[in-house]
Enzyme design. Structure first.
Site, PDB file in Angstrom:
ATOM      1  N   HIS A  71      31.719  46.081  22.729  1.00 55.39           N
ATOM      2  CA  HIS A  71      32.090  47.284  21.974  1.00 55.39           C
ATOM      3  C   HIS A  71      31.620  48.517  22.719  1.00 55.39           C
ATOM      4  CE1 HIS A  71      28.132  45.884  20.594  1.00 55.39           C
ATOM      5  NE2 HIS A  71      27.827  47.171  20.455  1.00 55.39           N
ATOM      6  N   ASP A  95      30.401  53.159  12.742  1.00 54.65           N
ATOM      7  CA  ASP A  95      29.160  52.384  12.804  1.00 54.65           C
ATOM      8  C   ASP A  95      28.443  52.505  11.454  1.00 54.65           C
ATOM      9  OD1 ASP A  95      27.099  51.521  15.424  1.00 54.65           O
ATOM     10  OD2 ASP A  95      26.285  51.702  13.413  1.00 54.65           O
ATOM     11  N   ILE A  96      27.935  51.377  10.968  1.00 55.02           N
ATOM     12  CA  ILE A  96      27.284  51.360   9.652  1.00 55.02           C
ATOM     13  C   ILE A  96      25.939  52.092   9.673  1.00 55.02           C
ATOM     14  CG2 ILE A  96      25.950  49.214   9.801  1.00 55.02           C
ATOM     15  CD1 ILE A  96      27.278  48.398   7.154  1.00 55.02           C
ATOM     16  N   HIS A 112      30.485  52.611  22.008  1.00 52.50           N
ATOM     17  CA  HIS A 112      30.092  53.605  21.007  1.00 52.50           C
ATOM     18  C   HIS A 112      30.692  54.962  21.389  1.00 52.50           C
ATOM     19  CE1 HIS A 112      26.485  51.295  19.375  1.00 52.50           C
ATOM     20  NE2 HIS A 112      26.689  50.663  20.520  1.00 52.50           N
TER      21      HIS A 112
HETATM   22  P1  5GP Z   1      24.646  47.497  20.173  1.00 50.66           P
HETATM   23  O1  5GP Z   1      24.965  46.029  20.147  1.00 50.66           O
HETATM   24  O2  5GP Z   1      25.548  48.274  21.078  1.00 50.66           O
HETATM   25  O3  5GP Z   1      23.191  47.770  20.446  1.00 50.66           O
HETATM   26  O4  5GP Z   1      24.877  48.075  18.715  1.00 50.66           O
HETATM   27  C1  5GP Z   1      25.654  47.433  17.740  1.00 50.66           C
HETATM   28  C2  5GP Z   1      26.035  48.449  16.674  1.00 50.66           C
HETATM   29  O5  5GP Z   1      26.772  47.784  15.657  1.00 50.66           O
HETATM   30  C3  5GP Z   1      24.835  49.131  15.985  1.00 50.66           C
HETATM   31  O6  5GP Z   1      24.931  50.531  16.168  1.00 50.66           O
HETATM   32  C4  5GP Z   1      24.983  48.721  14.516  1.00 50.66           C
HETATM   33  O7  5GP Z   1      24.647  49.753  13.624  1.00 50.66           O
HETATM   34  C5  5GP Z   1      26.453  48.343  14.408  1.00 50.66           C
HETATM   35  N1  5GP Z   1      26.703  47.345  13.391  1.00 50.66           N
HETATM   36  C6  5GP Z   1      26.050  46.154  13.248  1.00 50.66           C
HETATM   37  N2  5GP Z   1      26.551  45.467  12.197  1.00 50.66           N
HETATM   38  C7  5GP Z   1      27.546  46.232  11.668  1.00 50.66           C
HETATM   39  C8  5GP Z   1      28.430  46.064  10.577  1.00 50.66           C
HETATM   40  O8  5GP Z   1      28.417  45.055   9.857  1.00 50.66           O
HETATM   41  N3  5GP Z   1      29.337  47.061  10.332  1.00 50.66           N
HETATM   42  C9  5GP Z   1      29.385  48.178  11.114  1.00 50.66           C
HETATM   43  N4  5GP Z   1      30.303  49.112  10.774  1.00 50.66           N
HETATM   44  N5  5GP Z   1      28.559  48.387  12.157  1.00 50.66           N
HETATM   45  C10 5GP Z   1      27.646  47.426  12.433  1.00 50.66           C
END
Ligand code: 5GP
Length: 124
Positions: free
Chosen positions: A92, A29-30, A94
Protein backbone atom coordinates in the site's frame (compact mmCIF):
# COMPACT_ATOMS: atom_id res chain seq x y z
CA UNK A 1 -6.07 -16.09 4.93
CA UNK A 2 -7.02 -12.76 3.37
CA UNK A 3 -5.35 -9.58 4.54
CA UNK A 4 -7.38 -6.88 6.27
CA UNK A 5 -7.07 -4.82 3.07
CA UNK A 6 -8.40 -7.69 0.91
CA UNK A 7 -11.38 -7.86 3.28
CA UNK A 8 -11.92 -4.11 2.85
CA UNK A 9 -11.71 -4.46 -0.95
CA UNK A 10 -14.22 -7.33 -0.82
CA UNK A 11 -16.60 -5.20 1.27
CA UNK A 12 -16.35 -7.55 4.26
CA UNK A 13 -14.96 -4.74 6.44
CA UNK A 14 -16.32 -1.19 6.06
CA UNK A 15 -14.16 1.70 4.92
CA UNK A 16 -14.37 5.27 3.70
CA UNK A 17 -13.85 4.56 0.01
CA UNK A 18 -12.07 7.14 -2.15
CA UNK A 19 -11.53 5.32 -5.45
CA UNK A 20 -11.72 1.95 -7.20
CA UNK A 21 -10.81 0.56 -10.61
CA UNK A 22 -10.12 -2.96 -11.85
CA UNK A 23 -6.63 -3.17 -10.30
CA UNK A 24 -6.56 -0.69 -7.41
CA UNK A 25 -8.59 0.53 -4.44
CA UNK A 26 -8.21 3.56 -2.15
CA UNK A 27 -9.74 4.41 1.23
CA UNK A 28 -9.10 6.60 4.28
CA UNK A 29 -6.60 5.33 6.84
CA UNK A 30 -8.43 4.42 10.05
CA UNK A 31 -5.69 6.11 12.15
CA UNK A 32 -5.07 9.27 10.12
CA UNK A 33 -1.83 11.17 10.66
CA UNK A 34 -3.58 14.20 9.15
CA UNK A 35 -7.02 14.89 7.73
CA UNK A 36 -7.34 13.14 4.36
CA UNK A 37 -4.76 10.39 5.02
CA UNK A 38 -5.49 7.87 2.26
CA UNK A 39 -4.18 4.38 1.50
CA UNK A 40 -3.90 3.20 -2.11
CA UNK A 41 -3.68 -0.57 -2.49
CA UNK A 42 -3.40 -3.07 -5.35
CA UNK A 43 -6.28 -5.54 -5.48
CA UNK A 44 -3.80 -8.37 -5.86
CA UNK A 45 -2.52 -9.32 -2.42
CA UNK A 46 1.25 -9.23 -2.08
CA UNK A 47 3.24 -8.14 0.97
CA UNK A 48 5.85 -5.77 -0.41
CA UNK A 49 5.31 -3.19 -3.14
CA UNK A 50 8.28 -4.56 -5.05
CA UNK A 51 6.63 -8.00 -5.11
CA UNK A 52 4.06 -6.64 -7.59
CA UNK A 53 4.44 -7.52 -11.25
CA UNK A 54 5.09 -4.55 -13.52
CA UNK A 55 1.50 -4.23 -14.69
CA UNK A 56 0.06 -4.10 -11.17
CA UNK A 57 2.86 -1.80 -9.99
CA UNK A 58 2.19 0.61 -12.83
CA UNK A 59 -1.55 0.50 -12.19
CA UNK A 60 -0.94 1.26 -8.51
CA UNK A 61 1.34 4.20 -9.31
CA UNK A 62 -1.10 5.56 -11.91
CA UNK A 63 -3.78 5.64 -9.21
CA UNK A 64 -1.34 7.22 -6.73
CA UNK A 65 -0.61 9.99 -9.25
CA UNK A 66 -4.28 10.60 -10.03
CA UNK A 67 -5.33 10.74 -6.38
CA UNK A 68 -2.29 12.79 -5.29
CA UNK A 69 -3.09 15.48 -7.86
CA UNK A 70 -6.74 15.52 -6.88
CA UNK A 71 -5.83 15.66 -3.17
CA UNK A 72 -3.61 18.68 -3.82
CA UNK A 73 -6.45 20.46 -5.65
CA UNK A 74 -8.97 19.69 -2.91
CA UNK A 75 -6.76 20.27 0.15
CA UNK A 76 -4.69 23.15 -1.23
CA UNK A 77 -1.44 21.55 -0.03
CA UNK A 78 1.28 19.47 -1.62
CA UNK A 79 0.51 15.74 -1.32
CA UNK A 80 3.11 13.59 0.43
CA UNK A 81 3.58 10.02 -0.85
CA UNK A 82 4.96 7.41 1.51
CA UNK A 83 5.56 3.65 1.48
CA UNK A 84 6.11 1.96 4.85
CA UNK A 85 4.49 -1.46 5.10
CA UNK A 86 5.53 -2.57 8.58
CA UNK A 87 1.98 -3.07 9.92
CA UNK A 88 -0.13 -4.63 7.17
CA UNK A 89 1.39 -7.27 4.85
CA UNK A 90 -0.57 -6.11 1.80
CA UNK A 91 1.30 -3.57 -0.35
CA UNK A 92 0.00 0.00 0.00
CA UNK A 93 0.95 3.64 -0.51
CA UNK A 94 0.10 6.40 1.98
CA UNK A 95 -1.06 9.78 0.62
CA UNK A 96 -1.21 12.69 3.06
CA UNK A 97 -1.73 16.39 2.55
CA UNK A 98 1.27 18.36 3.85
CA UNK A 99 0.06 19.68 7.21
CA UNK A 100 2.11 21.93 9.48
CA UNK A 101 0.44 20.33 12.54
CA UNK A 102 1.74 16.86 11.64
CA UNK A 103 3.81 15.24 14.40
CA UNK A 104 5.78 12.03 14.09
CA UNK A 105 3.85 9.11 15.60
CA UNK A 106 0.72 11.15 16.36
CA UNK A 107 -2.66 10.16 14.91
CA UNK A 108 -5.95 12.03 14.93
CA UNK A 109 -9.27 10.88 16.31
CA UNK A 110 -11.82 12.10 13.78
CA UNK A 111 -15.58 11.74 14.23
CA UNK A 112 -17.48 9.67 11.66
CA UNK A 113 -19.02 12.86 10.25
CA UNK A 114 -15.55 14.33 9.66
CA UNK A 115 -14.34 11.12 7.99
CA UNK A 116 -17.41 11.18 5.75
CA UNK A 117 -16.94 14.87 4.95
CA UNK A 118 -13.33 14.33 3.88
CA UNK A 119 -14.34 11.23 1.89
CA UNK A 120 -16.90 13.28 -0.03
CA UNK A 121 -14.20 15.85 -0.84
CA UNK A 122 -11.52 13.37 -1.94
CA UNK A 123 -13.58 10.67 -3.65
CA UNK A 124 -13.02 10.28 -7.40
P1 5GP B 1 2.06 0.50 7.36
O1 5GP B 1 1.89 -0.98 7.15
O2 5GP B 1 2.41 1.23 6.10
O3 5GP B 1 3.01 0.82 8.49
O4 5GP B 1 0.67 1.09 7.85
C1 5GP B 1 -0.56 0.44 7.67
C2 5GP B 1 -1.68 1.45 7.82
O5 5GP B 1 -2.92 0.78 7.70
C3 5GP B 1 -1.70 2.18 9.18
O6 5GP B 1 -1.59 3.58 8.95
C4 5GP B 1 -3.05 1.79 9.78
O7 5GP B 1 -3.67 2.85 10.47
C5 5GP B 1 -3.86 1.36 8.57
N1 5GP B 1 -4.86 0.37 8.88
C6 5GP B 1 -4.66 -0.79 9.57
N2 5GP B 1 -5.82 -1.48 9.67
C7 5GP B 1 -6.77 -0.75 9.03
C8 5GP B 1 -8.16 -0.93 8.80
O8 5GP B 1 -8.77 -1.93 9.20
N3 5GP B 1 -8.82 0.04 8.09
C9 5GP B 1 -8.16 1.14 7.62
N4 5GP B 1 -8.91 2.05 6.95
N5 5GP B 1 -6.85 1.36 7.83
C10 5GP B 1 -6.16 0.43 8.52
Amino acid sequence: MSSIFSKIIAGEIPCYKIYEDDKTFAFLDINPEVKGHTLVVPKVEVDKIYDLDDEDYQALMATVKKLAKHMEEVMGQRTLIKVVGTDVPHAHVHLTPLDENWEYGKTLKLAEAEMQEITDKLAL
